[in-house]
Design an enzyme around this catalytic site. Structure first.
Site, PDB file in Angstrom:
ATOM      1  N   GLU A  17      -1.592 -39.742 -22.407  1.00 39.37           N
ATOM      2  CA  GLU A  17      -2.129 -38.979 -21.285  1.00 39.37           C
ATOM      3  C   GLU A  17      -2.112 -37.484 -21.563  1.00 39.37           C
ATOM      4  O   GLU A  17      -1.224 -36.978 -22.241  1.00 39.37           O
ATOM      5  CB  GLU A  17      -1.294 -39.235 -20.019  1.00 39.37           C
ATOM      6  CG  GLU A  17      -1.345 -40.658 -19.527  1.00 39.37           C
ATOM      7  CD  GLU A  17      -0.474 -40.882 -18.302  1.00 39.37           C
ATOM      8  OE1 GLU A  17       0.100 -39.907 -17.768  1.00 39.37           O
ATOM      9  OE2 GLU A  17      -0.352 -42.042 -17.880  1.00 39.37           O
TER      10      GLU A  17
ATOM     11  N   ARG B 198       6.169 -43.447 -11.604  1.00 34.45           N
ATOM     12  CA  ARG B 198       5.631 -42.123 -11.937  1.00 34.45           C
ATOM     13  C   ARG B 198       6.251 -41.060 -11.033  1.00 34.45           C
ATOM     14  O   ARG B 198       6.549 -39.953 -11.473  1.00 34.45           O
ATOM     15  CB  ARG B 198       4.107 -42.110 -11.839  1.00 34.45           C
ATOM     16  CG  ARG B 198       3.417 -42.924 -12.916  1.00 34.45           C
ATOM     17  CD  ARG B 198       1.913 -42.778 -12.861  1.00 34.45           C
ATOM     18  NE  ARG B 198       1.485 -41.508 -13.397  1.00 34.45           N
ATOM     19  CZ  ARG B 198       1.174 -41.288 -14.688  1.00 34.45           C
ATOM     20  NH1 ARG B 198       1.239 -42.277 -15.553  1.00 34.45           N
ATOM     21  NH2 ARG B 198       0.806 -40.106 -15.084  1.00 34.45           N
TER      22      ARG B 198
END
Length: 197
Positions: free
Chosen positions: A149, A54
């Protein structure tokens, strides 16, 4: 919340440890990067490999929310840390839309080549909602869709939380006390029991 209502749902969900709540009430819900850069006390629940990926994609600058509390990430975390107390911090989808949150229609780490952040409306339409509502056995694609998300680089202060879901009445009372001790006495945020915890 029934799985069949995910697209029409009004909330976004962020899973965290109860032990992080004092810091969240004080500083707001912030990105992993802001937490690290400012040495804020915080216990991370994500896998280290996931955190590294990430960060490489620049997603550590965003706070992630899911569209429901049933993702495989949530299940895995609650299983890994079975002795820990978890809460869901929820905000209204309208707040996300009005503040230009971004959307990833699928979990980004299994499709890095096609990784793309969308503006809220475009991203919402790009989600495969039919797959999102699939029940039963999940293949890799289905898991990735269910981990879509909604992300923001903004600090989300506690006074903008719509609700906090907890496991039982005891934790509900504790969370209400924590909010009141910091001067958050009005609702929202509501503190409710979520039976999926």
């Amino acid at each position: 919340m029934a799985m069949g209502n995910i697209k029409e749902g009004k909330l976004l969900y962020h899973l965290t440890r109860l032990s992080n709540l004092d810091s969240i009430i004080e500083h707001g819900l912030v990105s992993r990067k802001l937490v690290k850069d400012n040495d804020v006390q915080f216990f991370d629940i994500a896998d280290q490999k996931i955190i590294t990926k990430r960060t490489e994609l620049g997603l550590d600058e965003f706070t992630p929310f899911h569209f429901h509390p049933y993702s495989s990430f949530d299940v895995a975390v609650k299983s890994t840390y079975a002795d820990e107390e978890f809460i869901y911090i929820c905000i209204r989808r309208g707040l996300a839309k009005d503040n230009n949150f971004k959307i990833l229609p699928r979990h980004p780490l299994n499709d890095e080549e096609n990784f793309q952040l969308y503006d809220y409306d475009e991203g919402f339409e790009a989600i495969d909602w039919e797959t999102m509502h699939t029940l039963g056995t999940e293949d890799r694609y289905t898991k990735n869709v269910k981990m879509a998300e909604c992300l923001t680089p903004l600090i989300v202060p506690a006074k903008l939380f719509h609700c906090i879901y907890v496991r039982n009445e005891e934790i509900r009372s504790l969370v209400k006390e924590k909010l009141q001790s910091k001067g958050i006495t009005k609702t929202p945020p509501f503190v409710d029991i979520g039976h999926w915890l």
